[in-house]
Design a protein around this motif. Structure first.
Motif: not given
Length: 319
Positions: A3-6, A32-37, A43-44, A55-57
């Motif tokens: 699982l990946a979490i977006l 996450s967005t860069p702002h919330s990295i 969390l990780a 980078n979701f891609d």
């Protein structure tokens, strides 16, 4: 399930401890967005998530990850889910599934074309107490009235009144009481009775968004009222009334903590058959099994229910 979490919002922080309790769900990445990295990295570290990225891609190109959980603001669900499906990933998407029925239909078509599992994360449909309600519904006789009330003063409402607009109160981002709280009531009613004949939403509007409202659904032989509020609070309870008795949810429709069955001439029965104290445990057990065993038909049944709910939401918004 790999699982990946977006997303890194409140729902993700609430879910992660539950996922660590479920065998067979491997936490591969959080995006996450860069702002919330920094939030993602924390969390990780706390939950042993293998990779962090903004980078979701890049994550979608992983050959190891097979499933993406979409936990972004409501208006971004469609975009994230479509990208994941196009990349060949199964998708679990937070409620509300999409902003429109046509968006949902596009996702469903894409999932079927690629033979992928697409699911809406909606807690009450998978709780054991919901199965108890379905099993005992016919004992109530002819249904006459259904009333659901999920009213909870939002921690963000005071800021909203000052002009600080969080996504939960932003109409352009799918905010408002209908999609945030009342949707659980709608899922409960639709899960038991299907699609109504007519829908009317009477909303209290502030700054262009429904801060509370009453949804009226006419099923022909009975009427259902769903109340959702973020600007006031009351006892949270739902009741189904028939000519042979009633059934009540003693608590919120997203947790179904207790169900009371009261039949004429019999002592009331209060049950809690839920398998875990956390509302999301049973749904992710079901998601794991559907994805690991490629239970396409069962996933399609869940999608049919989600489409009924999306149809109700769309009709409510138009009214």
């Amino acid at each position: 399930m790999k699982l990946a979490i977006l997303g890194t919002g409140m729902i993700v922080k609430d879910l992660l401890p539950v996922l660590k309790e479920i065998d067979g769900i491997d936490l591969m990445a959080i995006i996450s967005t860069p702002h919330s990295i920094d939030v993602a990295r924390n969390l990780a570290e706390a939950f042993d998530i293998k990779e962090t990225s903004s980078n979701f891609d890049d994550i979608l190109q992983s050959e190891v990850i097979d499933t993406v959980y979409i936990a972004t603001p409501n208006h971004l669900h469609f975009e994230g889910a479509k990208a994941a499906l196009l990349a060949g990933k199964h998708v679990i998407c937070e409620k509300p599934f999409t902003m429109t029925v046509s968006e949902l239909d596009e996702l469903v078509g894409l999932a079927k074309e690629k033979n992928l599992i697409l699911l809406e994360a909606i807690t009450n449909q998978y709780l054991s107490n919901m199965q108890f309600m379905k099993a005992h519904l016919d004992q109530l006789g002819d249904i006459k009235i259904v009333e659901c009330n999920y009213s909870q003063y939002s921690s963000r409402y005071d800021a909203f009144k000052r002009g600080e607009i969080a996504p939960a109160f932003d109409p352009q981002k799918g905010g408002g009481a209908l999609r945030d709280l009342n949707i659980y009531n709608i899922h409960l009613v639709a899960g038991l009775f299907g699609i109504p004949k007519t829908v009317q939403y009477l909303a209290n509007m502030e700054r262009g968004v429904d801060t509370s409202g009453v949804l009226v659904m006419d099923y022909g032989t009975f009427k259902a009222i769903c109340i959702g509020a973020k600007d006031c609070t009351a006892d949270i309870k739902s009741t189904i009334q028939g000519n042979k008795g009633s059934m009540a949810v003693l608590g919120a429709t997203n947790t179904l903590p207790q169900v009371q069955l009261s039949l004429h001439g019999k002592e009331s029965q209060v049950v809690n058959l839920n398998k875990h104290e956390h509302r999301m445990y049973e749904e992710f057990l079901a998601f794991r099994d559907m994805i690991d065993h490629k239970m396409i038909n069962k996933a399609h049944e869940a999608l049919e229910h989600s489409r009924v709910v999306m149809t109700i939401l769309e009709r409510a918004a138009r009214s």
